[in-house]
Design a protein around this motif. Structure first.
Motif, PDB file in Angstrom:
ATOM      1  N   ARG A  27       7.095 -32.370  66.021  1.00  0.00           N
ATOM      2  CA  ARG A  27       6.586 -31.197  66.723  1.00  0.00           C
ATOM      3  C   ARG A  27       7.545 -30.019  66.591  1.00  0.00           C
ATOM      4  NH1 ARG A  27       6.224 -33.504  71.191  1.00  0.00           N
ATOM      5  NH2 ARG A  27       4.163 -34.407  70.832  1.00  0.00           N
ATOM      6  N   ARG A  28       8.840 -30.292  66.693  1.00  0.00           N
ATOM      7  CA  ARG A  28       9.818 -29.221  66.539  1.00  0.00           C
ATOM      8  C   ARG A  28       9.808 -28.684  65.103  1.00  0.00           C
ATOM      9  NH1 ARG A  28      13.319 -32.653  69.623  1.00  0.00           N
ATOM     10  NH2 ARG A  28      14.329 -33.288  67.660  1.00  0.00           N
ATOM     11  N   GLY A  29       9.652 -29.587  64.114  1.00  0.00           N
ATOM     12  CA  GLY A  29       9.581 -29.145  62.723  1.00  0.00           C
ATOM     13  C   GLY A  29       8.361 -28.272  62.458  1.00  0.00           C
ATOM     14  N   ASP A  30       7.207 -28.685  63.002  1.00  0.00           N
ATOM     15  CA  ASP A  30       5.996 -27.879  62.826  1.00  0.00           C
ATOM     16  C   ASP A  30       6.135 -26.520  63.508  1.00  0.00           C
ATOM     17  OD1 ASP A  30       4.805 -29.830  61.361  1.00  0.00           O
ATOM     18  OD2 ASP A  30       3.670 -30.681  63.033  1.00  0.00           O
ATOM     19  N   LYS A  31       6.748 -26.509  64.704  1.00  0.00           N
ATOM     20  CA  LYS A  31       6.930 -25.253  65.418  1.00  0.00           C
ATOM     21  C   LYS A  31       7.860 -24.318  64.649  1.00  0.00           C
ATOM     22  CE  LYS A  31       7.859 -23.524  70.071  1.00  0.00           C
ATOM     23  NZ  LYS A  31       8.280 -23.900  71.446  1.00  0.00           N
ATOM     24  N   PHE A  32       8.944 -24.883  64.105  1.00  0.00           N
ATOM     25  CA  PHE A  32       9.871 -24.069  63.317  1.00  0.00           C
ATOM     26  C   PHE A  32       9.181 -23.527  62.069  1.00  0.00           C
ATOM     27  CE2 PHE A  32      12.814 -23.950  59.697  1.00  0.00           C
ATOM     28  CZ  PHE A  32      13.683 -22.955  60.132  1.00  0.00           C
ATOM     29  N   PHE A  33       8.387 -24.378  61.389  1.00  0.00           N
ATOM     30  CA  PHE A  33       7.681 -23.943  60.187  1.00  0.00           C
ATOM     31  C   PHE A  33       6.670 -22.847  60.520  1.00  0.00           C
ATOM     32  CE2 PHE A  33       4.259 -24.473  57.009  1.00  0.00           C
ATOM     33  CZ  PHE A  33       4.985 -24.197  55.875  1.00  0.00           C
ATOM     34  N   PHE A  34       5.994 -22.973  61.664  1.00  0.00           N
ATOM     35  CA  PHE A  34       5.020 -21.957  62.079  1.00  0.00           C
ATOM     36  C   PHE A  34       5.705 -20.613  62.300  1.00  0.00           C
ATOM     37  CE2 PHE A  34       3.237 -19.735  65.791  1.00  0.00           C
ATOM     38  CZ  PHE A  34       2.019 -19.337  65.255  1.00  0.00           C
ATOM     39  N   HIS A  35       6.820 -20.619  63.037  1.00  0.00           N
ATOM     40  CA  HIS A  35       7.530 -19.375  63.305  1.00  0.00           C
ATOM     41  C   HIS A  35       8.120 -18.786  62.020  1.00  0.00           C
ATOM     42  CE1 HIS A  35       7.083 -19.361  67.612  1.00  0.00           C
ATOM     43  NE2 HIS A  35       7.555 -20.602  67.715  1.00  0.00           N
ATOM     44  N   LEU A  36       8.569 -19.643  61.100  1.00  0.00           N
ATOM     45  CA  LEU A  36       9.136 -19.155  59.849  1.00  0.00           C
ATOM     46  C   LEU A  36       8.075 -18.447  59.009  1.00  0.00           C
ATOM     47  CD1 LEU A  36      11.565 -19.038  57.925  1.00  0.00           C
ATOM     48  CD2 LEU A  36      10.800 -21.248  56.996  1.00  0.00           C
ATOM     49  N   THR A  37       6.923 -19.073  58.852  1.00  0.00           N
ATOM     50  CA  THR A  37       5.865 -18.462  58.047  1.00  0.00           C
ATOM     51  C   THR A  37       5.294 -17.216  58.718  1.00  0.00           C
ATOM     52  OG1 THR A  37       4.289 -20.018  59.060  1.00  0.00           O
ATOM     53  CG2 THR A  37       5.233 -20.614  56.921  1.00  0.00           C
ATOM     54  N   ARG A  38       5.184 -17.238  60.047  1.00  0.00           N
ATOM     55  CA  ARG A  38       4.703 -16.051  60.743  1.00  0.00           C
ATOM     56  C   ARG A  38       5.684 -14.889  60.598  1.00  0.00           C
ATOM     57  NH1 ARG A  38       3.553 -16.134  67.153  1.00  0.00           N
ATOM     58  NH2 ARG A  38       5.825 -16.383  67.137  1.00  0.00           N
ATOM     59  N   SER A  39       6.968 -15.194  60.641  1.00  0.00           N
ATOM     60  CA  SER A  39       7.973 -14.150  60.455  1.00  0.00           C
ATOM     61  C   SER A  39       7.875 -13.545  59.056  1.00  0.00           C
ATOM     62  CB  SER A  39       9.377 -14.716  60.681  1.00  0.00           C
ATOM     63  OG  SER A  39       9.509 -15.220  62.001  1.00  0.00           O
ATOM     64  N   ALA A  40       7.628 -14.414  58.057  1.00  0.00           N
ATOM     65  CA  ALA A  40       7.471 -13.896  56.692  1.00  0.00           C
ATOM     66  C   ALA A  40       6.260 -12.974  56.592  1.00  0.00           C
ATOM     67  CB  ALA A  40       7.342 -15.055  55.712  1.00  0.00           C
ATOM     68  N   ALA A  41       5.164 -13.354  57.247  1.00  0.00           N
ATOM     69  CA  ALA A  41       3.968 -12.510  57.220  1.00  0.00           C
ATOM     70  C   ALA A  41       4.227 -11.176  57.913  1.00  0.00           C
ATOM     71  CB  ALA A  41       2.805 -13.242  57.878  1.00  0.00           C
ATOM     72  N   PHE A  42       4.874 -11.215  59.075  1.00  0.00           N
ATOM     73  CA  PHE A  42       5.172  -9.972  59.783  1.00  0.00           C
ATOM     74  C   PHE A  42       6.168  -9.113  59.014  1.00  0.00           C
ATOM     75  CE2 PHE A  42       3.761 -12.135  63.838  1.00  0.00           C
ATOM     76  CZ  PHE A  42       2.638 -11.328  63.988  1.00  0.00           C
ATOM     77  N   LEU A  43       7.063  -9.759  58.258  1.00  0.00           N
ATOM     78  CA  LEU A  43       8.024  -9.010  57.459  1.00  0.00           C
ATOM     79  C   LEU A  43       7.317  -8.156  56.415  1.00  0.00           C
ATOM     80  CD1 LEU A  43      10.938  -8.374  56.641  1.00  0.00           C
ATOM     81  CD2 LEU A  43      10.879 -10.402  55.172  1.00  0.00           C
ATOM     82  N   VAL A  44       6.260  -8.699  55.824  1.00  0.00           N
ATOM     83  CA  VAL A  44       5.488  -7.934  54.849  1.00  0.00           C
ATOM     84  C   VAL A  44       4.873  -6.705  55.509  1.00  0.00           C
ATOM     85  CG1 VAL A  44       3.487  -7.992  53.322  1.00  0.00           C
ATOM     86  CG2 VAL A  44       5.023  -9.949  53.413  1.00  0.00           C
ATOM     87  N   LEU A  45       4.306  -6.896  56.708  1.00  0.00           N
ATOM     88  CA  LEU A  45       3.716  -5.760  57.419  1.00  0.00           C
ATOM     89  C   LEU A  45       4.770  -4.719  57.785  1.00  0.00           C
ATOM     90  CD1 LEU A  45       1.227  -7.617  59.814  1.00  0.00           C
ATOM     91  CD2 LEU A  45       0.719  -6.432  57.679  1.00  0.00           C
TER      92      LEU A  45
END
Length: 330
Positions: free
Chosen positions: A27-45
């Motif tokens: 669960r912690r790994g999935d949560k970290f992966f979710f925040h990492l990918t979301r941060s990458a998406a927001f970085l593009v914006l």
């Protein structure tokens, strides 16, 4: 018996705790992966909005000073600080249009030949050759176009077009001489060569996604190769074809060095595509380093903002077309 029961209970409790720890780690790994990918998406914006904001800030002095006249004027004089973007916009759009008119049918034809007609022994060499064209730096295209391609056009194609269309009322203005070699047509042809590998490669890849059973069924009904391509292959892959064409168009709109070498860099609008012209990217590349602070540099930044808006409109139209095609297919 009691000891055995206690041991079994303790063992079961340990297994349950181990299972919970494993699940918590997942669960912690999935949560970290979710925040990492979301941060990458927001970085593009964030990067996108930062680019728009910086371009708008840099272009604002020129846009506020000239107003709408900046878009409809072709005057470009650094001494009097009179600037207009019409000539550069015209050159950008016309060269890209010429490139797409040539590269789209040729690129799709190459893809059809590679997937439907080419002998198996030639598919890989031709495919590699097409992909190598995409890897050639744009500066190489520009040097080749300036020293080799433009002189050949000046001596062969351009005189032929001038004499051929001289009696035709409208086309004689479109192909009016003299043959300089450098010009809008030359830049469009160079761009066509540069974007051709993108269209051919994407088209070939999407053509290969067509199920073989669909083509075999069409051949079984007596269809020719042309009928199979027209009625089966292209309708099945039209969304991918549109995506590849728009990708190539985006490359053509923003190309700088190759166009700068062969377009002639004349800041004027001519009815003839054989005459020199300029584009937005070529003007920025030639003048930005030497531009003084104030309206001159702000006008160049405004050109960059206009090119960004044009590219954004092209991509938006492409997305709308793809959405409509996907909706029709569904």
């Amino acid at each position: 018996m009691v000891d055995v029961a206690i041991k079994n209970a303790a063992h079961g409790r340990d297994e349950a705790e181990n299972r919970l720890r494993v699940l918590e780690r997942f669960r912690r790994g999935d949560k970290f992966f979710f925040h990492l990918t979301r941060s990458a998406a927001f970085l593009v914006l964030v990067l996108l909005f930062a680019i728009v904001a910086s371009l708008t800030y840099g272009a604002w002095p020129a846009l506020s000073h000239f107003g709408f006249d900046f878009l409809i004027s072709q005057s470009w004089n650094a001494n009097t600080e009179q600037f207009g973007a019409l000539a550069t916009i015209y050159g950008t759009l016309v060269t890209s249009l010429i490139a797409m008119l040539i590269a789209v049918p040729v690129g799709i034809g190459i893809a059809i030949f590679l997937t439907e007609l080419c002998p198996a022994v030639l598919r890989r060499p031709i495919g590699i050759a097409v992909e190598l064209l995409a890897g050639i730096p744009s500066i190489i295209y520009g040097i080749w176009g300036f020293f080799v391609f433009a002189p050949v056009l000046q001596q062969t194609l351009q005189p032929f077009l001038i004499s051929l269309f001289a009696p035709v009322p409208v086309l004689n203005a479109l192909f009016a001489g003299p043959p300089y070699g450098l010009g809008i047509l030359t830049a469009g042809l160079i761009l066509a060569i540069m974007v051709l590998p993108f269209i051919a490669s994407v088209s070939r890849d999407v053509f290969e996604t067509v199920p073989a059973v669909m083509k075999e069924a069409a051949y079984g009904l007596g269809c020719t190769t042309w009928e199979v391509v027209r009625n089966v292959v292209i309708p099945h892959t039209r969304a991918g074809l549109v995506g590849g064409v728009m990708l190539a168009l985006g490359r053509a709109l923003g190309e700088t060095m190759a166009v700068t070498f062969v377009i002639g860099n004349a800041r004027q609008i001519s009815a003839s595509i054989l005459q020199p012209g300029t584009t937005i990217s070529a003007t920025i590349a030639l003048e930005y380093a030497e531009a003084s602070e104030g309206l001159y540099r702000s006008s160049l930044v405004a050109l960059g903002l206009i090119l960004f808006v044009i590219s954004f409109i092209v991509l938006a139209v492409a997305r709308l077309m793809l959405a409509r095609l996907n909706k029709q297919e569904a």
